[in-house]
Design a protein around this motif. Structure first.
Motif, PDB file in Angstrom:
ATOM      1  N   ARG A 184       0.826  -1.213   0.000  1.00  0.00           N
ATOM      2  CA  ARG A 184       0.000   0.000   0.000  1.00  0.00           C
ATOM      3  C   ARG A 184       0.853   1.252   0.000  1.00  0.00           C
ATOM      4  NH1 ARG A 184      -5.221  -1.694   0.715  1.00  0.00           N
ATOM      5  NH2 ARG A 184      -5.357  -3.673   1.833  1.00  0.00           N
ATOM      6  N   ALA A 185       1.905   1.219   0.823  1.00  0.00           N
ATOM      7  CA  ALA A 185       2.775   2.390   0.897  1.00  0.00           C
ATOM      8  C   ALA A 185       3.485   2.608  -0.437  1.00  0.00           C
ATOM      9  CB  ALA A 185       3.802   2.205   2.013  1.00  0.00           C
ATOM     10  N   LEU A 186       3.922   1.519  -1.016  1.00  0.00           N
ATOM     11  CA  LEU A 186       4.593   1.589  -2.315  1.00  0.00           C
ATOM     12  C   LEU A 186       3.651   2.150  -3.371  1.00  0.00           C
ATOM     13  CD1 LEU A 186       6.804   0.727  -4.417  1.00  0.00           C
ATOM     14  CD2 LEU A 186       5.739  -1.527  -4.434  1.00  0.00           C
ATOM     15  N   ALA A 187       2.457   1.570  -3.426  1.00  0.00           N
ATOM     16  CA  ALA A 187       1.491   1.985  -4.436  1.00  0.00           C
ATOM     17  C   ALA A 187       1.126   3.447  -4.253  1.00  0.00           C
ATOM     18  CB  ALA A 187       0.254   1.101  -4.372  1.00  0.00           C
ATOM     19  N   GLU A 188       0.997   3.861  -3.009  1.00  0.00           N
ATOM     20  CA  GLU A 188       0.636   5.251  -2.767  1.00  0.00           C
ATOM     21  C   GLU A 188       1.735   6.190  -3.238  1.00  0.00           C
ATOM     22  OE1 GLU A 188      -0.300   6.298   1.272  1.00  0.00           O
ATOM     23  OE2 GLU A 188      -0.326   8.450   0.822  1.00  0.00           O
ATOM     24  N   ASP A 189       2.938   5.911  -2.789  1.00  0.00           N
ATOM     25  CA  ASP A 189       4.036   6.815  -3.112  1.00  0.00           C
ATOM     26  C   ASP A 189       4.206   6.965  -4.622  1.00  0.00           C
ATOM     27  OD1 ASP A 189       6.606   8.078  -1.617  1.00  0.00           O
ATOM     28  OD2 ASP A 189       7.140   7.350  -3.606  1.00  0.00           O
ATOM     29  N   VAL A 190       4.214   5.857  -5.322  1.00  0.00           N
ATOM     30  CA  VAL A 190       4.474   5.919  -6.756  1.00  0.00           C
ATOM     31  C   VAL A 190       3.279   6.505  -7.515  1.00  0.00           C
ATOM     32  CG1 VAL A 190       5.231   4.635  -8.783  1.00  0.00           C
ATOM     33  CG2 VAL A 190       5.968   3.913  -6.527  1.00  0.00           C
ATOM     34  N   THR A 191       2.086   6.065  -7.161  1.00  0.00           N
ATOM     35  CA  THR A 191       0.910   6.546  -7.886  1.00  0.00           C
ATOM     36  C   THR A 191       0.725   8.052  -7.693  1.00  0.00           C
ATOM     37  OG1 THR A 191      -0.111   4.402  -7.478  1.00  0.00           O
ATOM     38  CG2 THR A 191      -1.535   6.131  -8.326  1.00  0.00           C
ATOM     39  N   VAL A 192       0.928   8.514  -6.475  1.00  0.00           N
ATOM     40  CA  VAL A 192       0.776   9.947  -6.227  1.00  0.00           C
ATOM     41  C   VAL A 192       1.795  10.733  -7.047  1.00  0.00           C
ATOM     42  CG1 VAL A 192       1.086  11.765  -4.514  1.00  0.00           C
ATOM     43  CG2 VAL A 192      -0.253   9.726  -3.958  1.00  0.00           C
ATOM     44  N   ARG A 193       2.990  10.245  -7.090  1.00  0.00           N
ATOM     45  CA  ARG A 193       4.021  10.994  -7.806  1.00  0.00           C
ATOM     46  C   ARG A 193       3.784  10.983  -9.316  1.00  0.00           C
ATOM     47  NH1 ARG A 193       8.771   9.037  -7.758  1.00  0.00           N
ATOM     48  NH2 ARG A 193       8.123   7.704  -6.051  1.00  0.00           N
ATOM     49  N   VAL A 194       3.262   9.890  -9.814  1.00  0.00           N
ATOM     50  CA  VAL A 194       3.066   9.798 -11.259  1.00  0.00           C
ATOM     51  C   VAL A 194       1.736  10.407 -11.695  1.00  0.00           C
ATOM     52  CG1 VAL A 194       2.791   8.188 -13.199  1.00  0.00           C
ATOM     53  CG2 VAL A 194       4.582   7.808 -11.510  1.00  0.00           C
ATOM     54  N   HIS A 195       0.683  10.147 -10.923  1.00  0.00           N
ATOM     55  CA  HIS A 195      -0.642  10.562 -11.394  1.00  0.00           C
ATOM     56  C   HIS A 195      -1.315  11.619 -10.536  1.00  0.00           C
ATOM     57  CE1 HIS A 195      -0.622   7.626 -14.540  1.00  0.00           C
ATOM     58  NE2 HIS A 195      -0.433   6.637 -13.705  1.00  0.00           N
ATOM     59  N   GLY A 196      -0.716  11.953  -9.421  1.00  0.00           N
ATOM     60  CA  GLY A 196      -1.317  12.979  -8.575  1.00  0.00           C
ATOM     61  C   GLY A 196      -2.188  12.378  -7.481  1.00  0.00           C
ATOM     62  N   ARG A 197      -2.396  13.172  -6.454  1.00  0.00           N
ATOM     63  CA  ARG A 197      -3.107  12.726  -5.268  1.00  0.00           C
ATOM     64  C   ARG A 197      -4.540  12.318  -5.570  1.00  0.00           C
ATOM     65  NH1 ARG A 197      -2.160  10.663  -0.405  1.00  0.00           N
ATOM     66  NH2 ARG A 197      -0.188  11.795  -0.487  1.00  0.00           N
ATOM     67  N   SER A 198      -5.227  13.087  -6.369  1.00  0.00           N
ATOM     68  CA  SER A 198      -6.651  12.800  -6.512  1.00  0.00           C
ATOM     69  C   SER A 198      -6.879  11.547  -7.357  1.00  0.00           C
ATOM     70  CB  SER A 198      -7.399  14.018  -7.062  1.00  0.00           C
ATOM     71  OG  SER A 198      -7.376  14.016  -8.450  1.00  0.00           O
ATOM     72  N   ALA A 199      -6.028  11.342  -8.350  1.00  0.00           N
ATOM     73  CA  ALA A 199      -6.138  10.111  -9.144  1.00  0.00           C
ATOM     74  C   ALA A 199      -5.836   8.909  -8.255  1.00  0.00           C
ATOM     75  CB  ALA A 199      -5.169  10.144 -10.319  1.00  0.00           C
ATOM     76  N   TYR A 200      -4.901   9.100  -7.352  1.00  0.00           N
ATOM     77  CA  TYR A 200      -4.562   8.022  -6.416  1.00  0.00           C
ATOM     78  C   TYR A 200      -5.765   7.678  -5.547  1.00  0.00           C
ATOM     79  CZ  TYR A 200      -3.116   6.242  -1.862  1.00  0.00           C
ATOM     80  OH  TYR A 200      -3.040   5.542  -0.689  1.00  0.00           O
ATOM     81  N   GLU A 201      -6.415   8.728  -5.043  1.00  0.00           N
ATOM     82  CA  GLU A 201      -7.541   8.476  -4.152  1.00  0.00           C
ATOM     83  C   GLU A 201      -8.691   7.761  -4.865  1.00  0.00           C
ATOM     84  OE1 GLU A 201      -8.041  12.305  -2.357  1.00  0.00           O
ATOM     85  OE2 GLU A 201      -6.422  11.896  -0.927  1.00  0.00           O
ATOM     86  N   THR A 202      -8.892   8.157  -6.097  1.00  0.00           N
ATOM     87  CA  THR A 202      -9.925   7.475  -6.873  1.00  0.00           C
ATOM     88  C   THR A 202      -9.574   6.007  -7.080  1.00  0.00           C
ATOM     89  OG1 THR A 202     -10.312   9.537  -8.047  1.00  0.00           O
ATOM     90  CG2 THR A 202     -11.253   7.553  -9.011  1.00  0.00           C
ATOM     91  N   ALA A 203      -8.307   5.772  -7.337  1.00  0.00           N
ATOM     92  CA  ALA A 203      -7.864   4.393  -7.551  1.00  0.00           C
ATOM     93  C   ALA A 203      -8.066   3.552  -6.293  1.00  0.00           C
ATOM     94  CB  ALA A 203      -6.396   4.374  -7.978  1.00  0.00           C
TER      95      ALA A 203
END
Length: 426
Positions: A293-312
């Motif tokens: 989860r931590a990995l997915a969060e860190d990378v997804t936020v950096r690549v796609h932004g916080r809000s896209a991460y939250e939707t995911a």
RNA sequence: GGGGGAAUACCAAAGCGGCCAACUGGGAAGGACUGUAAAUCCUUUGACUUAUGUCUUCGUAGGUUCGAAUCCUGCUUCCCCCA
């Protein structure tokens, strides 16, 4: 300033380096570059691994240069390839190169003393004529030297064209050019780039009697040693149009326990202590997937932004959580749509859906072969119990049970445990 | 230039006139178990067909034969040896 090497070391991102590299980096702000050839319209997570070196370089106070290989992409790097590659046509190449340049910009900081730069080697190669190249570059390296490279040796059996053989000279000249114009003395890359990088160092040494340096990182591979960065759907791209943020997030979340520690070091910017912490927590309760989860969060936020991460995350909770189908039905349509943004969507005419008689037909032709590529495939899947619609297992491939459309409009089709499709009735 | 060998499904590799849609291994996909993990076990892996039938596949184009992935010929590509 001097921390880069240590940082890379503990992250497991240091494969090899030239002897004086550390001294160079300790001597004040250095400049380093990495090249990315435009073989596709987007970078993928394999590129992201090397790109992270550039990010670490900048975090350590040095100046990063990202190079888009508009010229080298026209030739083809033999490294790690077992056979000669086909040329991409020029139009595609230029398009790719522009897309990649844009992506590169997203990861680096363009302000401050060590502001990043993005360059394109096409700019200095496009008017460089062949004879000049032979005289200025080719003369400095011997065939013997070039032949000794692994990338060339591996191709001696199967054959290598003169064009690909020359690749190392192009890349070598890039390094030389950046040295001359930007005083860039460091080139980084995956371990397969070692040969190409040293060609550049050699060129700088011979032409300028100057010293340049190299750092390579291990190629990221899966636990079984196979190629990393492919999901069931193929490559994992950074472009959200090619790999949706949901799928991107899922890719990291699904990381195996044995791979997660390695991945989180390379791809996240989390610190050493934080990671040790996560590993401890994870070991205590592995089923909670703390690391992933931590990995997915860190990378997804950096690549796609916080809000896209939250939707995911939200989409994942809904699809994989205990939430019943009724809950999905109760979501406001706008929320539902945004949640399902990342899952493949298939539009089907309402009439066609209502007169549907045959499950295999529905899973293949009716849904434009996006769920199953053929009817037999669909049948086999159903026979294996691999299909659910609105979370309900399908058992008969010949019949078409009537399903209540979610929100009077959608069908949630599940192929296997982790592949979802949203069928939209229009 | 001369001589020899090879091309089979995603990959590797059997088959060498009918029993071949093609052994086997890997990979991949699905299921069970779990943690959207690993290991293990099971199933599937050309298409069509509400089954054991039809069609298209064994580099490519033809030919021999009741019948070919299997034999013959041309072509293409690759490898090896000699010059």
């Amino acid at each position: 300033m001097s921390q880069l090497m240590n940082e890379l070391r503990w992250r497991g991102m240091l494969h090899n380096s030239t002897p004086e590299t550390e001294k160079y980096l300790n001597g004040g702000m250095g400049t380093g570059y990495i090249g990315f050839d435009p073989t596709a319209a987007s970078l993928h997570i394999g590129n992201l691994a090397t790109l992270m070196m550039l990010v670490q370089l900048q975090r350590a106070g040095h100046k990063p240069i990202a190079l888009a290989g508009g010229a080298t992409g026209m030739v083809g790097d033999p490294s790690g390839k077992s056979e000669e590659r086909k040329f991409l046509d020029e139009e595609v190449l230029r398009y790719n190169q522009d897309c990649i340049s844009e992506q590169l910009k997203q990861f680096l900081d363009f302000s401050g003393a060590n502001a990043a730069e993005v360059v394109n080697n096409y700019d200095w190669f496009k008017n460089f004529n062949f004879l000049d190249f032979l005289r200025q570059v080719g003369k400095h390296l011997t065939i013997n030297y070039m032949m000794a490279k692994d990338s060339v040796q591996n191709r001696i059996e199967t054959g290598i064209s003169y064009t690909e053989f020359t690749y190392q000279l192009l890349q070598g000249y890039d390094f030389y050019h950046l040295y001359k114009t930007k005083n860039c003395r460091l080139q980084m890359g995956g371990s397969d780039q070692w040969g190409n990088i040293t060609s550049g160092i050699e060129l700088i040494r011979r032409k300028e009697s100057a010293e340049a340096h190299a750092i390579t990182c291990p190629l990221v591979t899966k636990a079984d040693g196979s190629k990393f960065g492919k999901s069931e759907q193929g490559n994992v791209w950074l472009d959200p149009k090619m790999t949706s943020p949901y799928q991107f997030y899922q890719f990291w979340l699904k990381a195996k326990d044995e791979e997660a520690p390695k991945l989180i070091r390379v791809f996240s910017l989390l610190g050493q202590e934080k990671i040790a912490d996560l590993e401890k927590t994870h070991a205590e309760a592995p089923h909670l997937l703390h690391l992933q989860r931590a990995l997915a969060e860190d990378v997804t936020v950096r690549v796609h932004g916080r809000s896209a991460y939250e939707t995911a995350v939200k989409a994942s909770e809904i699809l994989f959580g205990k939430s019943a189908i009724e809950e999905i039905n109760q979501l406001p349509e706008s929320v539902l749509l945004s949640v399902f943004e990342g899952v493949p969507q298939i539009k089907v005419a309402r009439e066609e859906l209502s007169k549907q008689q045959d499950m295999q037909e529905f899973l293949s032709n009716t849904t434009q072969l996006k769920i199953c590529p053929s009817k037999s495939e669909a049948r086999k899947l159903i026979q294996n119990g691999g299909v659910r619609i609105n979370k309900e297992k399908i058992t008969d491939f010949a019949a078409m049970p009537t399903f209540e459309l979610l929100q009077n409009k959608y069908l949630l089709v599940q192929k296997g445990k982790t592949n979802y499709f949203l069928v939209i009735a229009e």
